[in-house]
Enzyme design. Structure first.
Site, mmCIF file in Angstrom:
data_model
loop_
_atom_site.group_PDB
_atom_site.id
_atom_site.type_symbol
_atom_site.label_atom_id
_atom_site.label_comp_id
_atom_site.label_asym_id
_atom_site.label_seq_id
_atom_site.Cartn_x
_atom_site.Cartn_y
_atom_site.Cartn_z
ATOM 1 N N LYS A 52 11.149 73.913 -34.990
ATOM 2 C CA LYS A 52 10.250 75.021 -34.641
ATOM 3 C C LYS A 52 10.937 76.362 -34.898
ATOM 4 O O LYS A 52 10.325 77.288 -35.440
ATOM 5 C CB LYS A 52 9.809 74.885 -33.172
ATOM 6 C CG LYS A 52 8.807 73.756 -32.995
ATOM 7 C CD LYS A 52 8.595 73.321 -31.558
ATOM 8 C CE LYS A 52 7.704 72.074 -31.535
ATOM 9 N NZ LYS A 52 7.577 71.460 -30.214
ATOM 10 N N GLN A 96 9.221 72.707 -24.215
ATOM 11 C CA GLN A 96 9.285 71.393 -24.871
ATOM 12 C C GLN A 96 9.163 70.269 -23.833
ATOM 13 O O GLN A 96 9.891 70.244 -22.848
ATOM 14 C CB GLN A 96 10.620 71.282 -25.642
ATOM 15 C CG GLN A 96 10.757 70.029 -26.466
ATOM 16 C CD GLN A 96 9.744 69.954 -27.615
ATOM 17 O OE1 GLN A 96 9.554 70.905 -28.349
ATOM 18 N NE2 GLN A 96 9.082 68.813 -27.742
ATOM 19 N N ASP A 119 0.704 76.017 -27.160
ATOM 20 C CA ASP A 119 0.516 74.566 -27.271
ATOM 21 C C ASP A 119 -0.933 74.176 -26.922
ATOM 22 O O ASP A 119 -1.347 73.044 -27.163
ATOM 23 C CB ASP A 119 1.450 73.833 -26.295
ATOM 24 C CG ASP A 119 2.647 73.213 -26.994
ATOM 25 O OD1 ASP A 119 2.551 72.933 -28.204
ATOM 26 O OD2 ASP A 119 3.674 73.001 -26.317
#
Ligand code: NAP
Length: 279
Positions: A52, A96, A119
């Site tokens: 990322k 994460q 997200d």
């Protein structure tokens, strides 16, 4: 022989377009910023976070990494999220997953500002997805829609079967296919006679986390097969939920693992970060 859908190529094309969007934002004095938070030392999470950060660098997106130790408390992580929510140079926050046991993932997701929830896991954004009024698209399902679009095969009216009902992949995937006017069936571990359902699919999307689970007998001749799985085979080699060797000769289109859905997920995260910054 199936057409192999090249996720890396589709991803590279989209990233090229996004680079132009980032440059245009920078010309207006806005540099998109993403904060990536990792807790503990899970090797898979470390690889995802590094990829990322690399994608951010490639597009000229500013990124910050917060690497916290595995014994971080829920309060400490919530305090960091609160700080990032207020930080003006940060437009997207990604925590994460999975998180260590002592931390409630739901509480942390709920604490992220919905405007910075790149997200799209916050219930407010999940609600937006449900009614088709998108703020952010969930990254993996949105990447899959782009892959299907890249083939030129229309989704409207198609029989689509999604195997897996997680909040991250299966459920939002089914919703996006529904918004594309496909006829959608969702299967899970309690589905009876799974193969009889998957064989109906014109578009079969598999997200279960079981190496090479879907075999040729479960697939209709000429179907499009999208493999979301990131598993390890008996030799420890990365593979998907679909048995590529047996399914590829029967399918019309298929995504490989690696090089299919994976690169698209990160590309869609970049898109959401740009969207957040342009607001
Ligand atoms: P998850 O939360 O573990 O959910 C798995 C789903 O599969 C559950 O709904 C489960 O059913 C269903 N399932 C399990 N065994 C089954 C079986 N034998 N028959 C039918 N359904 C079955 O997994 P996830 O987070 O959605 O991830 C799925 C896979 O995708 C994993 O390999 C993950 O690593 C991968 N993934 C890849 C990306 C990417 O970017 N490429 C992104 C996210 C995830 P129940 O609900 O009944 O238990």
């Amino acid at each position: 022989m199936a057409v192999v859908i090249d996720g890396k190529a589709v991803s590279a094309k989209l990233r090229q377009e996004m680079k132009g969007e980032v440059d245009a934002l920078k010309a207006r004095g806005i540099c998109p910023g993403l904060a990536v938070v990792i807790v503990g030392d899970d090797p898979a999470s470390r690889v995802y976070v590094n990829n990322k950060k690399k994608a951010c660098a490639e597009l000229g997106i500013y990124s910050e990494e917060y690497a916290l130790s595995g014994d971080t408390t829920e309060e400490e992580l919530l305090a960091l999220v609160d700080t990032l929510n207020r930080k003006e140079d940060i437009h997207g926050i990604l925590v994460q997953l999975p998180l260590p046991r002592q931390i409630s993932e739901q509480k942390v997701i709920a604490a992220i500002s919905p405007e910075k929830d790149v997200d799209a896991f916050h219930t407010q954004n999940v609600g937006h997805i449900m009614i088709g009024d998108y703020r952010f698209l969930p990254c993996t399902p949105a990447g899959i829609i782009e892959l299907i679009k890249s083939t030129g095969v229309p989704m409207e009216g198609k029989e689509c079967v999604v195997v897996g009902r997680s909040n991250i992949v299966g459920k939002p995937m089914a919703m996006l296919m529904l918004h594309q006017n496909a006829t959608v069936t969702i299967c899970h571990s309690r589905t009876r006679d799974l193969a009889s359902v998957t064989r109906r699919a014109d578009i079969l999307i598999v997200a279960i986390g079981k190496a090479k689970f879907v075999t040729a007998d479960m697939v209709k001749e000429g179907a499009m097969v999208i493999d979301v799985g990131m598993d390890r085979d008996e030799n420890g080699k990365l593979c998907g939920d679909v048995d590529f060797a047996s399914v590829e000769p029967k399918a019309g289109y298929i995504t490989p693992v690696p090089g299919g859905v994976g690169p698209m997920t990160i590309t869609m995260l970049m898109r959401n970060t740009i969207t957040a910054a342009s607001r």
